[in-house]
Design a protein around this motif. Structure first.
Motif, PDB file in Angstrom:
ATOM      1  N   LEU A 187     -29.965   6.652  43.317  1.00 25.55           N
ATOM      2  CA  LEU A 187     -29.436   7.996  43.094  1.00 25.55           C
ATOM      3  C   LEU A 187     -30.453   9.066  43.445  1.00 25.55           C
ATOM      4  O   LEU A 187     -31.667   8.882  43.267  1.00 25.55           O
ATOM      5  CB  LEU A 187     -28.973   8.143  41.653  1.00 25.55           C
ATOM      6  CG  LEU A 187     -27.632   7.443  41.360  1.00 25.55           C
ATOM      7  CD1 LEU A 187     -27.433   7.266  39.863  1.00 25.55           C
ATOM      8  CD2 LEU A 187     -26.482   8.239  41.962  1.00 25.55           C
ATOM      9  N   LYS A 188     -29.920  10.168  43.945  1.00 23.55           N
ATOM     10  CA  LYS A 188     -30.724  11.301  44.369  1.00 23.55           C
ATOM     11  C   LYS A 188     -30.311  12.533  43.573  1.00 23.55           C
ATOM     12  O   LYS A 188     -29.168  12.612  43.098  1.00 23.55           O
ATOM     13  CB  LYS A 188     -30.512  11.559  45.863  1.00 23.55           C
ATOM     14  CG  LYS A 188     -30.786  10.357  46.748  1.00 23.55           C
ATOM     15  CD  LYS A 188     -30.420  10.662  48.192  1.00 23.55           C
ATOM     16  CE  LYS A 188     -30.654   9.461  49.091  1.00 23.55           C
ATOM     17  NZ  LYS A 188     -30.301   9.756  50.504  1.00 23.55           N
ATOM     18  N   ASP A 209     -19.380   9.119  54.520  1.00 22.02           N
ATOM     19  CA  ASP A 209     -20.416   8.583  55.413  1.00 22.02           C
ATOM     20  C   ASP A 209     -21.805   8.673  54.784  1.00 22.02           C
ATOM     21  O   ASP A 209     -22.620   7.759  54.928  1.00 22.02           O
ATOM     22  CB  ASP A 209     -20.398   9.332  56.746  1.00 22.02           C
ATOM     23  CG  ASP A 209     -19.195   8.971  57.598  1.00 22.02           C
ATOM     24  OD1 ASP A 209     -18.878   9.747  58.522  1.00 22.02           O
ATOM     25  OD2 ASP A 209     -18.582   7.917  57.341  1.00 22.02           O
ATOM     26  N   SER A 210     -22.056   9.761  54.097  1.00 20.19           N
ATOM     27  CA  SER A 210     -23.392   9.982  53.556  1.00 20.19           C
ATOM     28  C   SER A 210     -23.720   9.060  52.382  1.00 20.19           C
ATOM     29  O   SER A 210     -24.879   8.969  51.977  1.00 20.19           O
ATOM     30  CB  SER A 210     -23.526  11.437  53.094  1.00 20.19           C
ATOM     31  OG  SER A 210     -22.589  11.711  52.073  1.00 20.19           O
ATOM     32  N   LEU A 211     -22.698   8.370  51.855  1.00 21.40           N
ATOM     33  CA  LEU A 211     -22.908   7.545  50.674  1.00 21.40           C
ATOM     34  C   LEU A 211     -22.851   6.054  50.968  1.00 21.40           C
ATOM     35  O   LEU A 211     -23.123   5.243  50.078  1.00 21.40           O
ATOM     36  CB  LEU A 211     -21.862   7.894  49.610  1.00 21.40           C
ATOM     37  CG  LEU A 211     -21.852   9.349  49.155  1.00 21.40           C
ATOM     38  CD1 LEU A 211     -20.729   9.576  48.165  1.00 21.40           C
ATOM     39  CD2 LEU A 211     -23.192   9.737  48.552  1.00 21.40           C
ATOM     40  N   LYS A 212     -22.484   5.712  52.171  1.00 21.76           N
ATOM     41  CA  LYS A 212     -22.401   4.291  52.520  1.00 21.76           C
ATOM     42  C   LYS A 212     -23.734   3.596  52.293  1.00 21.76           C
ATOM     43  O   LYS A 212     -24.786   4.114  52.642  1.00 21.76           O
ATOM     44  CB  LYS A 212     -21.974   4.136  53.981  1.00 21.76           C
ATOM     45  CG  LYS A 212     -20.527   4.494  54.235  1.00 21.76           C
ATOM     46  CD  LYS A 212     -20.183   4.328  55.706  1.00 21.76           C
ATOM     47  CE  LYS A 212     -18.734   4.709  55.973  1.00 21.76           C
ATOM     48  NZ  LYS A 212     -18.387   4.607  57.409  1.00 21.76           N
ATOM     49  N   GLY A 213     -23.656   2.442  51.682  1.00 21.93           N
ATOM     50  CA  GLY A 213     -24.856   1.671  51.426  1.00 21.93           C
ATOM     51  C   GLY A 213     -25.460   1.908  50.064  1.00 21.93           C
ATOM     52  O   GLY A 213     -26.236   1.080  49.578  1.00 21.93           O
ATOM     53  N   TRP A 228     -12.586   8.022  44.041  1.00 25.65           N
ATOM     54  CA  TRP A 228     -13.587   8.798  43.311  1.00 25.65           C
ATOM     55  C   TRP A 228     -13.931  10.034  44.137  1.00 25.65           C
ATOM     56  O   TRP A 228     -14.108   9.940  45.360  1.00 25.65           O
ATOM     57  CB  TRP A 228     -14.850   7.984  43.063  1.00 25.65           C
ATOM     58  CG  TRP A 228     -14.726   6.937  42.002  1.00 25.65           C
ATOM     59  CD1 TRP A 228     -14.460   5.615  42.182  1.00 25.65           C
ATOM     60  CD2 TRP A 228     -14.862   7.136  40.592  1.00 25.65           C
ATOM     61  NE1 TRP A 228     -14.409   4.973  40.968  1.00 25.65           N
ATOM     62  CE2 TRP A 228     -14.661   5.889  39.973  1.00 25.65           C
ATOM     63  CE3 TRP A 228     -15.140   8.238  39.781  1.00 25.65           C
ATOM     64  CZ2 TRP A 228     -14.730   5.709  38.597  1.00 25.65           C
ATOM     65  CZ3 TRP A 228     -15.201   8.054  38.412  1.00 25.65           C
ATOM     66  CH2 TRP A 228     -14.997   6.812  37.835  1.00 25.65           C
ATOM     67  N   PHE A 229     -14.014  11.146  43.462  1.00 25.57           N
ATOM     68  CA  PHE A 229     -14.415  12.405  44.059  1.00 25.57           C
ATOM     69  C   PHE A 229     -15.516  12.998  43.187  1.00 25.57           C
ATOM     70  O   PHE A 229     -15.713  12.578  42.054  1.00 25.57           O
ATOM     71  CB  PHE A 229     -13.221  13.370  44.117  1.00 25.57           C
ATOM     72  CG  PHE A 229     -12.114  12.916  45.032  1.00 25.57           C
ATOM     73  CD1 PHE A 229     -11.243  11.903  44.654  1.00 25.57           C
ATOM     74  CD2 PHE A 229     -11.951  13.498  46.275  1.00 25.57           C
ATOM     75  CE1 PHE A 229     -10.222  11.474  45.496  1.00 25.57           C
ATOM     76  CE2 PHE A 229     -10.933  13.087  47.128  1.00 25.57           C
ATOM     77  CZ  PHE A 229     -10.070  12.072  46.729  1.00 25.57           C
ATOM     78  N   ARG A 230     -16.201  13.983  43.722  1.00 23.13           N
ATOM     79  CA  ARG A 230     -17.221  14.640  42.911  1.00 23.13           C
ATOM     80  C   ARG A 230     -17.273  16.123  43.253  1.00 23.13           C
ATOM     81  O   ARG A 230     -16.905  16.525  44.355  1.00 23.13           O
ATOM     82  CB  ARG A 230     -18.590  13.997  43.112  1.00 23.13           C
ATOM     83  CG  ARG A 230     -19.197  14.191  44.495  1.00 23.13           C
ATOM     84  CD  ARG A 230     -20.508  13.413  44.600  1.00 23.13           C
ATOM     85  NE  ARG A 230     -21.182  13.661  45.872  1.00 23.13           N
ATOM     86  CZ  ARG A 230     -22.306  13.066  46.248  1.00 23.13           C
ATOM     87  NH1 ARG A 230     -22.905  12.170  45.439  1.00 23.13           N
ATOM     88  NH2 ARG A 230     -22.864  13.358  47.408  1.00 23.13           N
ATOM     89  N   ARG A 255     -15.042  20.294  45.675  1.00 23.93           N
ATOM     90  CA  ARG A 255     -14.881  18.872  45.392  1.00 23.93           C
ATOM     91  C   ARG A 255     -14.889  18.089  46.704  1.00 23.93           C
ATOM     92  O   ARG A 255     -14.297  18.528  47.695  1.00 23.93           O
ATOM     93  CB  ARG A 255     -13.586  18.638  44.640  1.00 23.93           C
ATOM     94  CG  ARG A 255     -13.385  17.213  44.154  1.00 23.93           C
ATOM     95  CD  ARG A 255     -12.214  17.145  43.205  1.00 23.93           C
ATOM     96  NE  ARG A 255     -10.986  17.602  43.826  1.00 23.93           N
ATOM     97  CZ  ARG A 255      -9.881  17.916  43.163  1.00 23.93           C
ATOM     98  NH1 ARG A 255      -9.878  17.836  41.834  1.00 23.93           N
ATOM     99  NH2 ARG A 255      -8.796  18.310  43.792  1.00 23.93           N
ATOM    100  N   GLU A 256     -15.537  16.947  46.686  1.00 19.86           N
ATOM    101  CA  GLU A 256     -15.614  16.142  47.904  1.00 19.86           C
ATOM    102  C   GLU A 256     -15.271  14.684  47.613  1.00 19.86           C
ATOM    103  O   GLU A 256     -15.454  14.176  46.499  1.00 19.86           O
ATOM    104  CB  GLU A 256     -17.019  16.224  48.521  1.00 19.86           C
ATOM    105  CG  GLU A 256     -18.122  15.651  47.666  1.00 19.86           C
ATOM    106  CD  GLU A 256     -19.477  15.680  48.366  1.00 19.86           C
ATOM    107  OE1 GLU A 256     -19.553  16.032  49.556  1.00 19.86           O
ATOM    108  OE2 GLU A 256     -20.477  15.315  47.703  1.00 19.86           O
ATOM    109  N   PHE A 257     -14.808  14.043  48.634  1.00 13.28           N
ATOM    110  CA  PHE A 257     -14.455  12.637  48.561  1.00 13.28           C
ATOM    111  C   PHE A 257     -15.715  11.783  48.454  1.00 13.28           C
ATOM    112  O   PHE A 257     -16.714  12.039  49.140  1.00 13.28           O
ATOM    113  CB  PHE A 257     -13.655  12.252  49.805  1.00 13.28           C
ATOM    114  CG  PHE A 257     -13.432  10.772  49.969  1.00 13.28           C
ATOM    115  CD1 PHE A 257     -14.175  10.049  50.886  1.00 13.28           C
ATOM    116  CD2 PHE A 257     -12.475  10.113  49.214  1.00 13.28           C
ATOM    117  CE1 PHE A 257     -13.973   8.694  51.062  1.00 13.28           C
ATOM    118  CE2 PHE A 257     -12.263   8.753  49.365  1.00 13.28           C
ATOM    119  CZ  PHE A 257     -13.020   8.041  50.295  1.00 13.28           C
ATOM    120  N   VAL A 258     -15.654  10.765  47.609  1.00 11.29           N
ATOM    121  CA  VAL A 258     -16.775   9.843  47.467  1.00 11.29           C
ATOM    122  C   VAL A 258     -16.399   8.464  48.007  1.00 11.29           C
ATOM    123  O   VAL A 258     -17.056   7.948  48.907  1.00 11.29           O
ATOM    124  CB  VAL A 258     -17.193   9.727  45.988  1.00 11.29           C
ATOM    125  CG1 VAL A 258     -18.243   8.631  45.816  1.00 11.29           C
ATOM    126  CG2 VAL A 258     -17.718  11.052  45.474  1.00 11.29           C
TER     127      VAL A 258
END
Length: 120
Positions: free
Chosen positions: A85-86, A61-65, A35-37, A44-47
Motif C-alpha cells: 500500500l501507498k 491498470d495502476s493497481l494491477k499486481g 470495488w471503487f474508491r 470516485r474511481e474504479f478499482v
C-alpha cells in the motif's frame, strides 16, 4: 441487494489490508461485484471487479499486481486484498453490485464505504 463493507483502517506504507463486502437480500451469485474508491477531493474511481460467474476479474491498470479481488459465493462475500500500500491509496473504498446476466454496465447497489488510510 444490501452491501456492507469492512476491513478498512490505518496502515503504514508497504503494508497490507484485506477489505470484505458482505451481501444480503438477493442471489449473490448472479451479481457482478466491484470495488471503487474515492480519495479526498477526487472523483470516485474504479478499482477492481469480478464477474458473476467468478471467471473474470478486472483491475485499474495502476493497481494491477498489488490488489486482488475474489469472491466466495457460499459466504456471499467479495474481498479485496491490498498489498504494498501507498499513501496515494488512501481513500474511502466502496463495494458495488450489478446484475450479471443483464447487459447493464451500471452498478446499481452500493455499500456504505470503508476508510483506508495509508501513512508514509
Amino acid at each position: 441487494v444490501q452491501l456492507q463493507a469492512s476491513g478498512g483502517g490505518l496502515v503504514q506504507a508497504g503494508g497490507s489490508l484485506r477489505l470484505a463486502c458482505a451481501a444480503s437480500g438477493r442471489t449473490f451469485s448472479l451479481y457482478d461485484m466491484g470495488w471503487f474508491r474515492q480519495a479526498p477531493g477526487k472523483e470516485r474511481e474504479f478499482v477492481a471487479s469480478v464477474d458473476w460467474k467468478g471467471t473474470s476479474t478486472y483491475y485499474a491498470d495502476s493497481l494491477k499486481g498489488r490488489f486482488t479481488i475474489s469472491r466466495d459465493n457460499a459466504k456471499n462475500t467479495v474481498s479485496l486484498q491490498m498489498n504494498s500500500l501507498k499513501p496515494e491509496d488512501t481513500a474511502v473504498y466502496y463495494c458495488a453490485a450489478r446484475f450479471g446476466p443483464s447487459s447493464t454496465r451500471v452498478y446499481d447497489y452500493w455499500g456504505q464505504g470503508t476508510l483506508v488510510t495509508v501513512s508514509s
